[in-house]
Design a protein around this motif. Structure first.
Motif, PDB file in Angstrom:
ATOM      1  N   LEU A 199       1.011  -1.355  -0.112  1.00 19.83           N
ATOM      2  CA  LEU A 199      -0.063  -0.276   0.045  1.00 19.83           C
ATOM      3  C   LEU A 199       0.801   1.198   0.130  1.00 19.83           C
ATOM      4  CD1 LEU A 199      -2.580  -1.448   2.626  1.00 19.83           C
ATOM      5  CD2 LEU A 199      -2.759  -1.319  -0.020  1.00 19.83           C
ATOM      6  N   THR A 200       0.931   2.049  -1.185  1.00 19.17           N
ATOM      7  CA  THR A 200       1.951   3.178  -1.220  1.00 19.17           C
ATOM      8  C   THR A 200       1.186   4.385  -0.931  1.00 19.17           C
ATOM      9  OG1 THR A 200       1.237   3.216  -3.667  1.00 19.17           O
ATOM     10  CG2 THR A 200       3.024   2.020  -3.003  1.00 19.17           C
ATOM     11  N   ASP A 201      -0.156   4.628  -0.670  1.00 19.09           N
ATOM     12  CA  ASP A 201      -0.749   5.629  -0.509  1.00 19.09           C
ATOM     13  C   ASP A 201      -0.746   5.680   1.064  1.00 19.09           C
ATOM     14  OD1 ASP A 201      -2.798   7.787  -0.961  1.00 19.09           O
ATOM     15  OD2 ASP A 201      -3.897   6.813   0.703  1.00 19.09           O
ATOM     16  N   GLU A 202      -0.350   6.780   1.563  1.00 21.51           N
ATOM     17  CA  GLU A 202      -0.219   7.141   2.993  1.00 21.51           C
ATOM     18  C   GLU A 202      -1.188   6.934   3.860  1.00 21.51           C
ATOM     19  OE1 GLU A 202       1.824  10.735   5.721  1.00 21.51           O
ATOM     20  OE2 GLU A 202       2.604  10.310   3.757  1.00 21.51           O
ATOM     21  N   LEU A 203      -2.335   7.297   3.305  1.00 24.20           N
ATOM     22  CA  LEU A 203      -3.618   7.165   4.477  1.00 24.20           C
ATOM     23  C   LEU A 203      -4.228   5.817   4.227  1.00 24.20           C
ATOM     24  CD1 LEU A 203      -5.620  10.700   3.621  1.00 24.20           C
ATOM     25  CD2 LEU A 203      -4.499   9.829   5.522  1.00 24.20           C
ATOM     26  N   THR A 204      -4.001   5.070   3.193  1.00 24.77           N
ATOM     27  CA  THR A 204      -4.335   3.839   2.926  1.00 24.77           C
ATOM     28  C   THR A 204      -3.549   2.830   3.858  1.00 24.77           C
ATOM     29  OG1 THR A 204      -5.199   4.095   0.869  1.00 24.77           O
ATOM     30  CG2 THR A 204      -5.027   1.917   1.381  1.00 24.77           C
ATOM     31  N   HIS A 205      -2.320   3.228   3.717  1.00 26.44           N
ATOM     32  CA  HIS A 205      -1.267   2.324   4.637  1.00 26.44           C
ATOM     33  C   HIS A 205      -1.816   2.518   5.894  1.00 26.44           C
ATOM     34  CE1 HIS A 205       2.859   1.517   6.084  1.00 26.44           C
ATOM     35  NE2 HIS A 205       2.776   0.596   5.262  1.00 26.44           N
ATOM     36  N   ALA A 206      -1.868   3.760   6.360  1.00 25.43           N
ATOM     37  CA  ALA A 206      -2.228   4.072   7.959  1.00 25.43           C
ATOM     38  C   ALA A 206      -3.439   3.156   8.145  1.00 25.43           C
ATOM     39  CB  ALA A 206      -2.208   5.366   8.200  1.00 25.43           C
ATOM     40  N   HIS A 207      -4.638   3.285   7.457  1.00 24.36           N
ATOM     41  CA  HIS A 207      -5.805   2.568   7.674  1.00 24.36           C
ATOM     42  C   HIS A 207      -5.574   1.020   7.863  1.00 24.36           C
ATOM     43  CE1 HIS A 207     -10.130   1.570   6.236  1.00 24.36           C
ATOM     44  NE2 HIS A 207      -9.928   1.377   7.431  1.00 24.36           N
ATOM     45  N   ALA A 208      -4.670   0.522   6.878  1.00 22.18           N
ATOM     46  CA  ALA A 208      -4.722  -0.944   6.947  1.00 22.18           C
ATOM     47  C   ALA A 208      -3.833  -1.209   8.294  1.00 22.18           C
ATOM     48  CB  ALA A 208      -3.678  -1.250   5.603  1.00 22.18           C
ATOM     49  N   LEU A 209      -2.755  -0.248   8.470  1.00 24.00           N
ATOM     50  CA  LEU A 209      -2.333  -0.727   9.736  1.00 24.00           C
ATOM     51  C   LEU A 209      -2.787  -0.616  11.215  1.00 24.00           C
ATOM     52  CD1 LEU A 209       1.400   0.688   8.941  1.00 24.00           C
ATOM     53  CD2 LEU A 209       0.769  -1.920   9.578  1.00 24.00           C
ATOM     54  N   SER A 210      -4.078   0.190  11.050  1.00 27.17           N
ATOM     55  CA  SER A 210      -4.970   0.333  12.182  1.00 27.17           C
ATOM     56  C   SER A 210      -5.975  -0.896  12.508  1.00 27.17           C
ATOM     57  CB  SER A 210      -5.757   1.776  12.184  1.00 27.17           C
ATOM     58  OG  SER A 210      -6.794   1.594  11.083  1.00 27.17           O
ATOM     59  N   CYS A 211      -5.900  -1.806  11.413  1.00 33.82           N
ATOM     60  CA  CYS A 211      -6.963  -2.836  11.532  1.00 33.82           C
ATOM     61  C   CYS A 211      -6.084  -3.772  12.670  1.00 33.82           C
ATOM     62  CB  CYS A 211      -6.941  -3.709  10.322  1.00 33.82           C
ATOM     63  SG  CYS A 211      -7.537  -2.338   8.828  1.00 33.82           S
ATOM     64  N   PRO A 212      -7.312  -4.389  13.374  1.00 37.53           N
ATOM     65  CA  PRO A 212      -6.703  -5.455  14.082  1.00 37.53           C
ATOM     66  C   PRO A 212      -5.804  -6.623  14.015  1.00 37.53           C
ATOM     67  CG  PRO A 212      -9.091  -5.259  14.410  1.00 37.53           C
ATOM     68  CD  PRO A 212      -8.654  -4.500  13.259  1.00 37.53           C
ATOM     69  N   GLY A 213      -4.449  -6.597  14.438  1.00 39.40           N
ATOM     70  CA  GLY A 213      -3.673  -7.863  13.923  1.00 39.40           C
ATOM     71  C   GLY A 213      -2.737  -7.174  13.025  1.00 39.40           C
TER      72      GLY A 213
END
Length: 126
Positions: free
Chosen positions: A61-75
């Protein structure tokens, strides 16, 4: 027992099927695990269908916001083997409150766009 939409293996299969619809996508099995590639470059790691590890997938995920969103998911966590430094995120599919198949497919498409040649992107957008 029938699989439900929340079943991690059903989600994995939905994501796999979507990934394989993208132009030039092929499935390969290095290390005994499923990956989907375009132009010999991996854009989604799907792991093994069976085994000790819980089902999960890894996308770039190269988009900064998408990357941050994904990393905020459980686990969720940056991918191992140094891939996390390049934007790869590992996502468990069995985490309560994790992303559904539709969002995961969006992320798979973003990962595809990060590695696919322009000719395949033109086909996808055409």
């Amino acid at each position: 027992m029938a699989k439900t939409a929340e079943d991690p293996m059903a989600v994995r299969e939905a994501v796999r099927e979507f990934a394989l619809t993208l132009p030039g996508a092929v499935e390969e099995f290095p290390w005994g695990e499923s990956v989907v590639k375009v132009n010999r470059k991996v854009f989604v790691f799907l792991g093994a269908e069976e085994g000790e590890r819980p089902p999960g997938l890894t996308v770039k995920l190269t988009d900064e916001l998408t990357h941050a969103h994904a990393l905020s998911c459980p686990g969720a966590a940056p991918a191992g083997y140094g891939l996390g430094r390049s934007g790869w995120v590992a996502l468990p599919l069995d985490a309560r409150g994790g992303p559904g198949a539709d969002l995961l497919c969006d992320w798979v498409e973003e990962s595809y766009r990060a590695v696919a040649p322009k000719r395949f992107l033109a086909e996808l957008d055409g």
